[in-house]
Design a protein around this motif. Sequence first.
Motif, PDB file in Angstrom:
ATOM      1  N   ASP A  58     -61.025  20.075  19.395  1.00 21.23           N
ATOM      2  CA  ASP A  58     -62.268  20.207  20.150  1.00 21.23           C
ATOM      3  C   ASP A  58     -61.972  20.414  21.634  1.00 21.23           C
ATOM      4  O   ASP A  58     -60.814  20.442  22.057  1.00 21.23           O
ATOM      5  N   VAL A  59     -63.039  20.559  22.410  1.00 20.78           N
ATOM      6  CA  VAL A  59     -62.924  20.813  23.842  1.00 20.78           C
ATOM      7  C   VAL A  59     -62.239  19.650  24.553  1.00 20.78           C
ATOM      8  O   VAL A  59     -61.422  19.864  25.453  1.00 20.78           O
ATOM      9  N   ASP A  60     -62.540  18.423  24.156  1.00 21.44           N
ATOM     10  CA  ASP A  60     -61.917  17.264  24.794  1.00 21.44           C
ATOM     11  C   ASP A  60     -60.403  17.261  24.604  1.00 21.44           C
ATOM     12  O   ASP A  60     -59.649  16.983  25.539  1.00 21.44           O
ATOM     13  N   GLU A  61     -59.960  17.560  23.399  1.00 18.69           N
ATOM     14  CA  GLU A  61     -58.514  17.608  23.142  1.00 18.69           C
ATOM     15  C   GLU A  61     -57.857  18.706  23.973  1.00 18.69           C
ATOM     16  O   GLU A  61     -56.782  18.517  24.537  1.00 18.69           O
ATOM     17  N   PHE A  62     -58.505  19.861  24.061  1.00 21.15           N
ATOM     18  CA  PHE A  62     -57.996  20.969  24.869  1.00 21.15           C
ATOM     19  C   PHE A  62     -57.889  20.556  26.338  1.00 21.15           C
ATOM     20  O   PHE A  62     -56.863  20.770  26.983  1.00 21.15           O
ATOM     21  N   ALA A  63     -58.949  19.950  26.873  1.00 20.75           N
ATOM     22  CA  ALA A  63     -58.958  19.532  28.278  1.00 20.75           C
ATOM     23  C   ALA A  63     -57.870  18.494  28.543  1.00 20.75           C
ATOM     24  O   ALA A  63     -57.141  18.587  29.538  1.00 20.75           O
ATOM     25  N   THR A  64     -57.750  17.515  27.667  1.00 21.57           N
ATOM     26  CA  THR A  64     -56.739  16.466  27.840  1.00 21.57           C
ATOM     27  C   THR A  64     -55.329  17.046  27.777  1.00 21.57           C
ATOM     28  O   THR A  64     -54.488  16.751  28.639  1.00 21.57           O
ATOM     29  N   ALA A  65     -55.064  17.866  26.783  1.00 25.23           N
ATOM     30  CA  ALA A  65     -53.728  18.436  26.598  1.00 25.23           C
ATOM     31  C   ALA A  65     -53.302  19.307  27.774  1.00 25.23           C
ATOM     32  O   ALA A  65     -52.108  19.431  28.065  1.00 25.23           O
ATOM     33  N   ASN A  66     -54.270  19.905  28.456  1.00 20.60           N
ATOM     34  CA  ASN A  66     -53.954  20.820  29.550  1.00 20.60           C
ATOM     35  C   ASN A  66     -54.288  20.251  30.924  1.00 20.60           C
ATOM     36  O   ASN A  66     -54.288  20.975  31.913  1.00 20.60           O
ATOM     37  N   ASN A  67     -54.577  18.937  30.956  1.00 22.10           N
ATOM     38  CA  ASN A  67     -54.854  18.240  32.204  1.00 22.10           C
ATOM     39  C   ASN A  67     -55.970  18.916  33.009  1.00 22.10           C
ATOM     40  O   ASN A  67     -55.827  19.157  34.212  1.00 22.10           O
ATOM     41  N   LEU A  68     -57.067  19.231  32.313  1.00 22.77           N
ATOM     42  CA  LEU A  68     -58.219  19.878  32.937  1.00 22.77           C
ATOM     43  C   LEU A  68     -59.397  18.914  32.991  1.00 22.77           C
ATOM     44  O   LEU A  68     -59.478  17.967  32.209  1.00 22.77           O
ATOM     45  N   ASN A  69     -60.324  19.181  33.883  1.00 21.94           N
ATOM     46  CA  ASN A  69     -61.539  18.388  34.006  1.00 21.94           C
ATOM     47  C   ASN A  69     -62.394  18.589  32.753  1.00 21.94           C
ATOM     48  O   ASN A  69     -62.792  19.718  32.454  1.00 21.94           O
ATOM     49  N   HIS A  70     -62.668  17.515  32.030  1.00 24.96           N
ATOM     50  CA  HIS A  70     -63.399  17.603  30.762  1.00 24.96           C
ATOM     51  C   HIS A  70     -64.788  18.217  30.923  1.00 24.96           C
ATOM     52  O   HIS A  70     -65.191  19.056  30.112  1.00 24.96           O
ATOM     53  N   LEU A  71     -65.507  17.803  31.943  1.00 22.37           N
ATOM     54  CA  LEU A  71     -66.867  18.309  32.138  1.00 22.37           C
ATOM     55  C   LEU A  71     -66.866  19.798  32.467  1.00 22.37           C
ATOM     56  O   LEU A  71     -67.672  20.566  31.926  1.00 22.37           O
ATOM     57  N   GLU A  72     -65.943  20.234  33.304  1.00 25.71           N
ATOM     58  CA  GLU A  72     -65.864  21.659  33.646  1.00 25.71           C
ATOM     59  C   GLU A  72     -65.498  22.496  32.426  1.00 25.71           C
ATOM     60  O   GLU A  72     -66.045  23.581  32.226  1.00 25.71           O
ATOM     61  N   VAL A  73     -64.577  21.993  31.599  1.00 24.88           N
ATOM     62  CA  VAL A  73     -64.206  22.719  30.380  1.00 24.88           C
ATOM     63  C   VAL A  73     -65.392  22.777  29.422  1.00 24.88           C
ATOM     64  O   VAL A  73     -65.681  23.812  28.834  1.00 24.88           O
ATOM     65  N   PHE A  74     -66.104  21.664  29.282  1.00 21.03           N
ATOM     66  CA  PHE A  74     -67.303  21.625  28.438  1.00 21.03           C
ATOM     67  C   PHE A  74     -68.300  22.690  28.880  1.00 21.03           C
ATOM     68  O   PHE A  74     -68.792  23.477  28.061  1.00 21.03           O
ATOM     69  N   PRO A  87     -71.076  28.858  34.729  1.00 25.31           N
ATOM     70  CA  PRO A  87     -70.043  29.105  35.736  1.00 25.31           C
ATOM     71  C   PRO A  87     -69.250  27.833  36.031  1.00 25.31           C
ATOM     72  O   PRO A  87     -69.808  26.734  36.010  1.00 25.31           O
ATOM     73  N   VAL A  88     -67.970  27.983  36.268  1.00 30.04           N
ATOM     74  CA  VAL A  88     -67.097  26.863  36.621  1.00 30.04           C
ATOM     75  C   VAL A  88     -66.247  27.274  37.821  1.00 30.04           C
ATOM     76  O   VAL A  88     -66.119  28.461  38.117  1.00 30.04           O
ATOM     77  N   PRO A  89     -65.645  26.293  38.513  1.00 35.57           N
ATOM     78  CA  PRO A  89     -64.774  26.641  39.645  1.00 35.57           C
ATOM     79  C   PRO A  89     -63.677  27.615  39.220  1.00 35.57           C
ATOM     80  O   PRO A  89     -63.163  27.550  38.093  1.00 35.57           O
ATOM     81  N   SER A  90     -63.327  28.509  40.117  1.00 35.57           N
ATOM     82  CA  SER A  90     -62.364  29.559  39.786  1.00 35.57           C
ATOM     83  C   SER A  90     -61.032  29.003  39.290  1.00 35.57           C
ATOM     84  O   SER A  90     -60.428  29.569  38.385  1.00 35.57           O
ATOM     85  N   SER A 117     -57.239  28.388  34.850  1.00 35.32           N
ATOM     86  CA  SER A 117     -56.417  27.496  34.029  1.00 35.32           C
ATOM     87  C   SER A 117     -56.772  27.588  32.554  1.00 35.32           C
ATOM     88  O   SER A 117     -55.883  27.599  31.693  1.00 35.32           O
ATOM     89  N   ILE A 118     -58.052  27.650  32.252  1.00 41.08           N
ATOM     90  CA  ILE A 118     -58.489  27.771  30.860  1.00 41.08           C
ATOM     91  C   ILE A 118     -57.939  29.061  30.264  1.00 41.08           C
ATOM     92  O   ILE A 118     -57.353  29.057  29.178  1.00 41.08           O
ATOM     93  N   CYS A 119     -58.122  30.162  30.971  1.00 39.92           N
ATOM     94  CA  CYS A 119     -57.637  31.452  30.480  1.00 39.92           C
ATOM     95  C   CYS A 119     -56.121  31.447  30.292  1.00 39.92           C
ATOM     96  O   CYS A 119     -55.622  31.896  29.255  1.00 39.92           O
ATOM     97  N   GLU A 120     -55.407  30.925  31.265  1.00 39.12           N
ATOM     98  CA  GLU A 120     -53.946  30.898  31.175  1.00 39.12           C
ATOM     99  C   GLU A 120     -53.475  30.032  30.012  1.00 39.12           C
ATOM    100  O   GLU A 120     -52.543  30.394  29.307  1.00 39.12           O
ATOM    101  N   ASN A 121     -54.127  28.889  29.806  1.00 37.07           N
ATOM    102  CA  ASN A 121     -53.740  28.000  28.701  1.00 37.07           C
ATOM    103  C   ASN A 121     -54.068  28.593  27.342  1.00 37.07           C
ATOM    104  O   ASN A 121     -53.514  28.160  26.326  1.00 37.07           O
ATOM    105  N   LEU A 122     -54.950  29.571  27.314  1.00 33.85           N
ATOM    106  CA  LEU A 122     -55.294  30.248  26.056  1.00 33.85           C
ATOM    107  C   LEU A 122     -54.650  31.632  25.974  1.00 33.85           C
ATOM    108  O   LEU A 122     -55.058  32.476  25.183  1.00 33.85           O
ATOM    109  N   ASP A 123     -53.633  31.852  26.815  1.00 35.53           N
ATOM    110  CA  ASP A 123     -52.867  33.102  26.824  1.00 35.53           C
ATOM    111  C   ASP A 123     -53.736  34.332  27.037  1.00 35.53           C
ATOM    112  O   ASP A 123     -53.577  35.354  26.359  1.00 35.53           O
TER     113      ASP A 123
END
Length: 78
Positions: A29-45, A52-55, A60-66
């Motif tokens: 889920d989104v929480d596992e993705f955010a935790t594994a990649n050290n991202l802000n959970h709310l922004e990823v959600f 829109p989210v901070p650039s 980071s999301i795009c890079e972590n998903l290749d």
Amino acid sequence: MSDLYEGMLEVHIDWMVELRRRMQMKYQDVDEFATANNLNHLEVFWFFKGCPVPSETFKSICENLDCDWEKVQEAIAA
């Protein structure tokens, strides 16, 4: 665009489907993705809800998903 969204990026629906698919292939889920990649959970959600989210979060999301974040962002401009 208001100042509230300055520095924020959003994703085109076609890319959202692809990015969600990539995320679900590796994470439960989104929480596992955010935790594994050290991202802000709310922004990823909110990102995966199409908001829109901070650039930096967007990149980071795009890079972590290749995915090339610039290519993803170009779909919005088209």
